[in-house]
Design an enzyme around this catalytic site. Structure first.
Site, PDB file in Angstrom:
ATOM      1  CE1 TYR A 180      -3.352  -2.632  -0.061  1.00 31.42           C
ATOM      2  CE2 TYR A 180      -3.983  -2.053   2.168  1.00 31.42           C
ATOM      3  CZ  TYR A 180      -4.179  -2.795   1.031  1.00 31.42           C
ATOM      4  OH  TYR A 180      -5.222  -3.695   0.982  1.00 31.42           O
ATOM      5  CB  SER A 210     -14.615  -3.691  -2.724  1.00 31.11           C
ATOM      6  OG  SER A 210     -15.220  -2.806  -3.646  1.00 31.11           O
TER       7      SER A 210
END
Length: 328
Positions: A53, A211
């Protein structure tokens, strides 16, 4: 804040998981620290990150932001159940990615340094590595656990049969094995109900959906587009998704209006009502967005409402697990 066990373990985690993927690329370090402070203030103790990330190869940008926050001291590190991931490329060499024992052990050491901590609560395989034998992988994970550098091991983006392979290999070593699986799961993407969720429930593996708003499509995007506040959910691939499912999303937002609830809260409440789910991942970019997201914990959907959502967003095939979902 409500808490639940992480899979079949005795570890208690909050029913929402703080996703940190925005920390660095979209949220400044100071604002990221403010979000994490706020999360702990309200009892949200489950934080998820990954070595890749920040999307600058080998730098671990987001993990470093967590590290500077932990370094502020207090009880921050003790209060957090910290999850990170290994698999993605962290260099240009052929052994700088994947799940070989060499890469897993080195990646763990590097993550510990970046996050300025002695241990990782949940170390997750970010993807399945078809080229690494399970015996090699579990030997590496067992070593990290024995050294006290990792407490539990999880997976991410595994198929149902991968969960079975991984867990049976761990069982042969008399290891605890997988305790969680992080996968895409939301009202618009229900493929995991066919085999991933049944396998996870059979083995006591907690599901951590990523998500949960399907890239913003379930966040009330049509209203936001009309108001000019759609942000990323109204552009690029997200916009294509919206256009391809406009009729369904119109019905969705009307349903949420009738409930008097925000679409994002209803979408999270639906996930929280699924028996396999431990904690959906939420990725606020501001502390204010986190406060708003927490309202989802107060939304409880009744059977009629859950049935209506199944009709609006039909599960794959006949619904439920396979083979019944596609056979008699």
């Amino acid at each position: 804040m409500d808490y639940t066990n992480l899979g079949r373990t005795g570890l208690k985690v909050s029913r929402l998981c703080l996703g940190t993927m925005n920390f660095g690329p979209k949220t400044t370090e100071d604002d990221s620290h403010a979000i994490m402070d706020r999360a702990l203030d309200v009892g949200l103790n489950f934080f998820d990150t990954a070595d890749v990330y920040g999307w600058k190869t080998g730098e671990g940008v987001t993990e470093k932001i967590l590290g500077t926050w932990f370094a502020k001291g207090g009880t921050r590190r003790d209060d957090v159940v910290l999850a990170t991931k290994v698999f993605g490329g962290m260099g240009e060499g052929p052994n700088d990615r994947g799940l070989s024992a060499r890469h897993v052990i080195r990646a763990c050491e590097d993550s510990l340094k970046r996050m300025q901590t002695d241990y990782i609560d949940l170390y997750q395989m970010h993807h399945v590595d078809r080229s690494t034998p399970w015996e090699e992988l579990w030997q590496a994970m067992d070593l990290l656990v024995a050294q006290g550098k990792v407490r539990y091991v999880g997976s991410s983006n595994f198929a149902g049969w991968h969960l079975v392979q991984a867990q049976e290999a761990a069982n042969r070593r008399h290891s605890l094995g997988l305790v969680s699986e992080q996968c895409i799961y939301n009202l618009m993407t229900r493929h995991v109900e066919l085999e991933v969720l049944p396998a996870a429930q059979e083995y006591g593996i907690g599901i951590i959906p990523w998500s949960p708003l399907h890239g913003g499509a379930l966040s009330g995007v049509l209203r936001k587009m009309r108001e000019g506040t759609a942000d990323r959910s109204g552009t690029g691939r997200s916009a294509e998704t919206v256009e391809a499912n406009r009729d369904q999303l119109e019905a969705w937002e009307k349903f949420c209006d009738q409930l008097g609830k925000a679409p994002s809260h209803v979408a999270l409440a639906w996930l929280l009502a699924q028996p396999a789910v431990t904690a959906p991942i939420v990725g606020p970019r501001t502390a204010g967005q986190l406060d708003d997201t927490l309202k989802a914990l107060d939304v409880v959907l009744d059977e009629a409402e859950l049935t209506a959502l199944d009709e609006m967003f039909p599960p794959v095939g006949n619904g439920g697990p396979g083979p019944e979902a596609w056979a008699w």
